[in-house]
Scaffold this motif. Structure first.
Motif, PDB file in Angstrom:
ATOM      1  N   SER A  46     141.000  43.218 126.170  1.00 38.31           N
ATOM      2  CA  SER A  46     140.569  44.328 125.309  1.00 38.31           C
ATOM      3  C   SER A  46     139.239  44.062 124.608  1.00 38.31           C
ATOM      4  O   SER A  46     138.533  45.001 124.225  1.00 38.31           O
ATOM      5  CB  SER A  46     141.649  44.619 124.264  1.00 38.31           C
TER       6      SER A  46
ATOM      7  N   GLN B  79     136.294  45.829 126.353  1.00 39.31           N
ATOM      8  CA  GLN B  79     136.329  47.268 126.610  1.00 39.31           C
ATOM      9  C   GLN B  79     135.211  48.000 125.873  1.00 39.31           C
ATOM     10  O   GLN B  79     134.780  49.076 126.300  1.00 39.31           O
ATOM     11  CB  GLN B  79     137.698  47.839 126.203  1.00 39.31           C
ATOM     12  N   GLU B  80     134.743  47.441 124.783  1.00 36.35           N
ATOM     13  CA  GLU B  80     133.647  48.042 124.011  1.00 36.35           C
ATOM     14  C   GLU B  80     132.450  47.097 124.069  1.00 36.35           C
ATOM     15  O   GLU B  80     132.493  46.004 123.516  1.00 36.35           O
ATOM     16  CB  GLU B  80     134.080  48.277 122.559  1.00 36.35           C
ATOM     17  N   MET B  81     131.397  47.535 124.725  1.00 35.43           N
ATOM     18  CA  MET B  81     130.233  46.672 124.944  1.00 35.43           C
ATOM     19  C   MET B  81     129.052  47.032 124.054  1.00 35.43           C
ATOM     20  O   MET B  81     127.998  46.399 124.132  1.00 35.43           O
ATOM     21  CB  MET B  81     129.797  46.719 126.415  1.00 35.43           C
ATOM     22  N   GLY B  82     129.204  48.073 123.204  1.00 35.65           N
ATOM     23  CA  GLY B  82     128.130  48.423 122.278  1.00 35.65           C
ATOM     24  C   GLY B  82     126.990  49.162 122.960  1.00 35.65           C
ATOM     25  O   GLY B  82     127.152  49.702 124.059  1.00 35.65           O
TER      26      GLY B  82
ATOM     27  N   SER C 290     125.533  49.729 127.152  1.00 35.90           N
ATOM     28  CA  SER C 290     126.683  49.103 127.801  1.00 35.90           C
ATOM     29  C   SER C 290     126.502  48.988 129.310  1.00 35.90           C
ATOM     30  O   SER C 290     126.981  48.031 129.929  1.00 35.90           O
ATOM     31  CB  SER C 290     127.958  49.885 127.479  1.00 35.90           C
ATOM     32  N   GLU C 291     125.803  49.938 129.922  1.00 31.65           N
ATOM     33  CA  GLU C 291     125.581  49.864 131.369  1.00 31.65           C
ATOM     34  C   GLU C 291     124.708  48.665 131.724  1.00 31.65           C
ATOM     35  O   GLU C 291     124.952  47.984 132.723  1.00 31.65           O
ATOM     36  CB  GLU C 291     124.942  51.167 131.868  1.00 31.65           C
TER      37      GLU C 291
ATOM     38  N   LYS D  95     132.763  36.544 121.948  1.00 36.74           N
ATOM     39  CA  LYS D  95     133.213  37.922 122.127  1.00 36.74           C
ATOM     40  C   LYS D  95     134.698  38.055 121.802  1.00 36.74           C
ATOM     41  O   LYS D  95     135.121  38.963 121.068  1.00 36.74           O
ATOM     42  CB  LYS D  95     132.940  38.354 123.573  1.00 36.74           C
TER      43      LYS D  95
ATOM     44  N   HIS E  61     136.412  39.936 118.422  1.00 39.55           N
ATOM     45  CA  HIS E  61     137.366  41.024 118.665  1.00 39.55           C
ATOM     46  C   HIS E  61     138.660  40.789 117.873  1.00 39.55           C
ATOM     47  O   HIS E  61     139.300  41.736 117.399  1.00 39.55           O
ATOM     48  CB  HIS E  61     137.674  41.104 120.157  1.00 39.55           C
TER      49      HIS E  61
END
Length: 380
Positions: free
Chosen positions: A306, A309-312, A315-316, A371, A375
């Motif tokens: 998890s 799941q959020e890369m800020g 993100s791409e 990371k 989280h």
């Protein structure tokens, strides 16, 4: 040579030899400065105390012999003193000469020369060599200094030290004590030469041959040698998620780096990264097969944990970086199996490439651990 003060007559100067010893100059100058201060000639006293003057014997083309007050100073100080007569210090130099003459040392000239510094290697200028703090620690906290001598090195044995290392270095071309010459030589040498010199230091002055030559300091010095030979290193991570296997592998990798080089450490760091990713997967219930590769487990962490799941922002772009890291991990598998000491491989990674592999593995460890840790922290 720039003359700051003269009494008149022929102005050409040829220095013959040192006139007064260092100790006699120190006593003379301190008493002269106190006398100048008492007479409210504070600027003259300040100059005498701050500039590294010495009394030397000199002559001119008439073969007159006389004493001068002389100093060799670095560029910045040289330029400052060169301009000082024009900024009102001319009277201060005259007062210095008069007081020294009054105390029994007749001074005809006060002059300065520029210290001609040996060129520093470009890699050292770019910050790739030893730091000054490291040189100071090597000299004072490991080798040791007594009376200006570096360890047991005399002028002769200091010269022989470089010859035994097969280095074309002549310390007789430098001024100063053995300590000062050693420091100057280290400062100007290329990083690989610095590494060779301090390897010679460790061989000549082994651990426990003096109470200051501890294994702890020697280990730190060996880490400098590794950095000088392979370039800057990514710092060994202090992992928050770990296991005994991971910690043992990290410790082994670091010890091998310091003792035998980066090529020896690739296998152990691969093991540490492999064990670490397995711990991360196990911590959140992601199932991994017994034979899962680094690439497989990194994919599981990236897609199933998890924290990822959020890369800020962007993100791409970050996802493309992560996919590139997966390619790196796939290559690390091959390098470990085909070009490290993990197996009896006929060809091994060279030190720079081995260090590249180690730095890449450490960077991935740093990123994943940070990371996952962030989280898990409570918001705010």
């Amino acid at each position: 040579m720039i003359q700051l003060y003269e009494t008149g007559g022929a102005s050409d100067i040829t220095i013959l030899q040192e006139g007064l010893s260092h100790d006699k100059c120190r006593v003379l100058f301190e008493n002269a400065a106190r006398l100048l201060t008492t007479r409210s000639q504070a600027r003259a006293a300040e100059i005498l105390r701050s500039v590294p003057f010495r009394v030397v014997d000199a002559t001119n083309h008439f073969n007159d012999e006389f004493s001068i007050l002389h100093a060799e100073v670095p560029l910045t100080e040289y330029e400052r003193l060169r301009r000082s007569p024009a900024t009102g210090d001319e009277q201060a130099y005259e007062q210095i000469a008069q007081v020294l003459t009054e105390l029994g040392t007749s001074i005809r000239f006060i002059a300065i020369d520029l210290v001609l510094e040996h060129p520093v290697h470009p890699d050292v200028q770019r910050g790739l060599g030893l730091r000054q703090s490291e040189i100071n620690k090597l000299v004072s906290k490991y080798i040791g200094v007594s009376g200006g001598y570096l360890g047991d090195l005399t002028y002769r044995s200091h010269h022989e030290f470089y010859a035994e290392l097969d280095l074309d270095i002549d310390p007789y071309k430098y001024d100063g004590t053995t300590r000062e010459r050693f420091i100057k030589i280290l400062n100007e040498s290329a990083p690989n030469v610095q590494a060779h010199i301090i390897e010679g230091v460790l061989a000549r002055f082994p651990v426990s041959s003096s109470e200051i030559r501890t294994e702890e300091t020697a280990a730190e010095i060996r880490s400098w040698i590794m950095r000088l030979r392979t370039g800057p290193q990514v710092e060994q991570p202090a992992l928050r998620i770990t296991s005994d296997v991971v910690e043992r592998a990290l410790l082994d990798a670091q010890e091998l780096l310091l003792s035998t080089g980066a090529t020896s450490g690739v296998d152990r760091l691969h093991t540490a990264l492999h064990g670490y990713l397995r711990e991360v997967c196990g911590g959140v219930g992601l199932q991994t097969s017994e034979g899962a590769s680094l690439t497989d487990m990194f994919k599981q962490v990236r897609e199933g944990h998890s924290a990822f799941q959020e890369m800020g922002p962007r993100s791409e772009d970050i996802l493309r970086v992560l996919r590139a890291l997966a390619t790196i991990l796939d290559s690390l598998n091959t390098l470990r199996n085909k070009a490290s000491f993990a197996h009896a491989n006929p060809e091994l990674l060279q030190e720079p490439e081995a260090m590249l592999a180690i730095n890449a593995a450490r960077s991935i460890l740093h990123y994943v651990d940070d990371k996952v840790h962030r989280h898990g922290k409570p918001a705010g």
